[in-house]
Design a protein around this motif. Structure first.
Motif, PDB file in Angstrom:
ATOM      1  N   VAL A   1     -82.315  16.383  50.898  1.00  0.00           N
ATOM      2  CA  VAL A   1     -80.853  16.314  50.886  1.00  0.00           C
ATOM      3  C   VAL A   1     -80.364  15.299  51.916  1.00  0.00           C
ATOM      4  N   LEU A   2     -80.984  15.282  53.092  1.00  0.00           N
ATOM      5  CA  LEU A   2     -80.570  14.351  54.146  1.00  0.00           C
ATOM      6  C   LEU A   2     -80.769  12.903  53.714  1.00  0.00           C
ATOM      7  N   VAL A   3     -81.967  12.565  53.261  1.00  0.00           N
ATOM      8  CA  VAL A   3     -82.260  11.186  52.877  1.00  0.00           C
ATOM      9  C   VAL A   3     -81.483  10.797  51.615  1.00  0.00           C
ATOM     10  N   GLY A   4     -81.516  11.683  50.615  1.00  0.00           N
ATOM     11  CA  GLY A   4     -80.785  11.388  49.383  1.00  0.00           C
ATOM     12  C   GLY A   4     -79.294  11.273  49.620  1.00  0.00           C
ATOM     13  N   GLY A   5     -78.753  12.144  50.483  1.00  0.00           N
ATOM     14  CA  GLY A   5     -77.323  12.083  50.777  1.00  0.00           C
ATOM     15  C   GLY A   5     -76.933  10.811  51.495  1.00  0.00           C
TER      16      GLY A   5
ATOM     17  N   TYR B   1     -74.181   5.708  51.333  1.00  0.00           N
ATOM     18  CA  TYR B   1     -74.148   4.275  51.619  1.00  0.00           C
ATOM     19  C   TYR B   1     -73.875   3.466  50.358  1.00  0.00           C
ATOM     20  N   LYS B   2     -74.362   3.952  49.228  1.00  0.00           N
ATOM     21  CA  LYS B   2     -74.208   3.190  47.982  1.00  0.00           C
ATOM     22  C   LYS B   2     -72.826   3.363  47.370  1.00  0.00           C
TER      23      LYS B   2
ATOM     24  N   PHE C   1     -66.932   2.560  52.389  1.00  0.00           N
ATOM     25  CA  PHE C   1     -65.664   2.538  53.110  1.00  0.00           C
ATOM     26  C   PHE C   1     -65.427   3.859  53.844  1.00  0.00           C
ATOM     27  N   GLY C   2     -66.064   4.925  53.393  1.00  0.00           N
ATOM     28  CA  GLY C   2     -65.933   6.208  54.070  1.00  0.00           C
ATOM     29  C   GLY C   2     -66.982   6.429  55.139  1.00  0.00           C
ATOM     30  N   TRP C   3     -67.893   5.455  55.286  1.00  0.00           N
ATOM     31  CA  TRP C   3     -68.960   5.555  56.297  1.00  0.00           C
ATOM     32  C   TRP C   3     -68.353   5.183  57.649  1.00  0.00           C
ATOM     33  N   THR C   4     -67.655   6.106  58.249  1.00  0.00           N
ATOM     34  CA  THR C   4     -66.917   5.817  59.462  1.00  0.00           C
ATOM     35  C   THR C   4     -66.676   7.103  60.233  1.00  0.00           C
TER      36      THR C   4
ATOM     37  N   TRP D   1     -75.045  16.713  57.176  1.00  0.00           N
ATOM     38  CA  TRP D   1     -74.892  15.463  57.927  1.00  0.00           C
ATOM     39  C   TRP D   1     -74.430  14.285  57.073  1.00  0.00           C
ATOM     40  N   PRO D   2     -75.059  13.995  55.926  1.00  0.00           N
ATOM     41  CA  PRO D   2     -74.674  12.786  55.165  1.00  0.00           C
ATOM     42  C   PRO D   2     -73.261  12.844  54.606  1.00  0.00           C
ATOM     43  N   PHE D   3     -72.660  14.017  54.546  1.00  0.00           N
ATOM     44  CA  PHE D   3     -71.370  14.175  53.886  1.00  0.00           C
ATOM     45  C   PHE D   3     -70.232  14.349  54.888  1.00  0.00           C
ATOM     46  N   THR D   4     -70.501  14.081  56.162  1.00  0.00           N
ATOM     47  CA  THR D   4     -69.497  14.213  57.207  1.00  0.00           C
ATOM     48  C   THR D   4     -69.408  12.919  58.002  1.00  0.00           C
ATOM     49  N   ARG D   5     -68.541  12.917  59.005  1.00  0.00           N
ATOM     50  CA  ARG D   5     -68.398  11.747  59.857  1.00  0.00           C
ATOM     51  C   ARG D   5     -69.611  11.509  60.744  1.00  0.00           C
ATOM     52  N   LEU D   6     -70.563  12.447  60.745  1.00  0.00           N
ATOM     53  CA  LEU D   6     -71.767  12.294  61.550  1.00  0.00           C
ATOM     54  C   LEU D   6     -72.652  11.138  61.074  1.00  0.00           C
ATOM     55  N   VAL D   7     -72.364  10.599  59.898  1.00  0.00           N
ATOM     56  CA  VAL D   7     -73.188   9.490  59.395  1.00  0.00           C
ATOM     57  C   VAL D   7     -73.146   8.289  60.321  1.00  0.00           C
ATOM     58  N   HIS D   8     -72.130   8.200  61.176  1.00  0.00           N
ATOM     59  CA  HIS D   8     -72.040   7.037  62.061  1.00  0.00           C
ATOM     60  C   HIS D   8     -73.217   6.980  63.038  1.00  0.00           C
TER      61      HIS D   8
END
Length: 282
Positions: A32-36, A41-42, A46-49, A213-220
């Motif tokens: 889920v982490l890697v796939g998310g 990213y794909k 614009f939401g990767w922030t 993690w991948p679906f929140t602002r923590l991706v930064h």
């Protein structure tokens, strides 16, 4: 029931729940982490922030953000040292278990308290500052709850070891071997099953944090602005003027030309030729 050995001569019975939690769930979390992250990213660059709110309030942020982030870096370093490096390695270089235990509790306690204090200040700021609170989504609230829960539970296990003293649980004999065994796809289920409930709960909440993690602002945390090191400088140019002094877009070129003849042109930046512009003008 299944039986597995945690050490020679000692057998531990494993339930179906142990197999799911410590043998299956970690790999589901990684998928889920890697796939998310790949999906985010794909399809949502614009939401990767972080959706920074520094413009709304900066006084508390200047204190809370460094306190949280530097404390979290120390916590991550402590987890790496405790889970990845085997106990036999530290003993081989002359580090006794008592010395390691003291340093882990001292440094880990300071890092945990600092991280918890930082996240509390960040939540307080977000809740009491109107514009910041209005910009907070349900996704953010869930992230804060899980993140705070992981920090509190980690600090709980650290402080519990202090009060238990010599009788405290040594996670380097249970949780750490299980963690390392995941990388060779041979989970040491018995080792993890032998750990206390507090370590089980901390591990489960930690895995839940990585799942969301991948679906929140923590991706930064997975973003490093390396391209800024190689980005070309921004070149400023004066606005182009039409022949005769008339500005572009003027509805009365004659009048504009008359006025422009009496008004000296303002000194501005000289136009700088660039490859794309020179090619376009040919």
């Amino acid at each position: 029931m299944l039986a597995s050995e945690i050490e020679p001569g000692a057998a531990v019975e494993l339930s179906a729940l142990d197999i799911v939690l410590w043998g299956v769930l970690p790999y589901v979390m990684v998928v889920v982490l890697v796939g998310g992250l790949v999906w985010r990213y794909k399809y949502d660059q614009f939401g990767w922030t972080t959706r920074s709110s520094q413009l709304y309030e900066s006084r508390l942020l200047r204190i809370a953000s460094p306190l949280f982030h530097f404390g979290l870096l120390a916590v991550i370093a402590g987890h790496f040292f405790g889970l990845v490096i085997p106990m036999a390695w530290t003993q081989a270089v002359g580090m006794s278990q008592d010395f390691y235990h003291f340093n882990a509790l001292f440094v880990g306690g300071i890092a945990g308290v600092g991280t918890l204090g930082g996240i509390i200040l960040l939540i307080y700021r977000r809740r009491t500052t109107g514009p910041v609170f209005m910009a907070t989504t349900g996704n953010d609230k869930t992230m804060y709850v899980v993140l705070t829960g992981a920090i509190v539970l980690g600090l709980w296990t650290t402080l519990a070891s202090v009060f238990e003293g010599e009788h405290g649980h040594n996670y380097r004999e249970t949780v750490a071997p299980w963690f390392r065994s995941l990388f060779i796809f041979q989970p040491d289920l018995a080792a993890m099953a032998a750990a206390p409930f507090s370590f089980h709960l901390h591990t489960l909440v930690g895995m839940a944090l990585f799942v969301i993690w991948p679906f929140t602002r923590l991706v930064h945390a997975f973003t490093a602005p390396l391209h800024y090191l190689f980005r070309p400088y921004i070149v400023y140019r004066s606005r182009d003027r039409q022949p005769g002094g008339a500005k572009a877009g003027s509805g009365r070129p004659g009048a504009a030309a008359g006025r422009a003849s009496n008004v000296p042109a303002r000194r501005g930046w000289s136009a700088v030729g660039t490859r794309d512009r020179d090619t376009r003008n040919r």
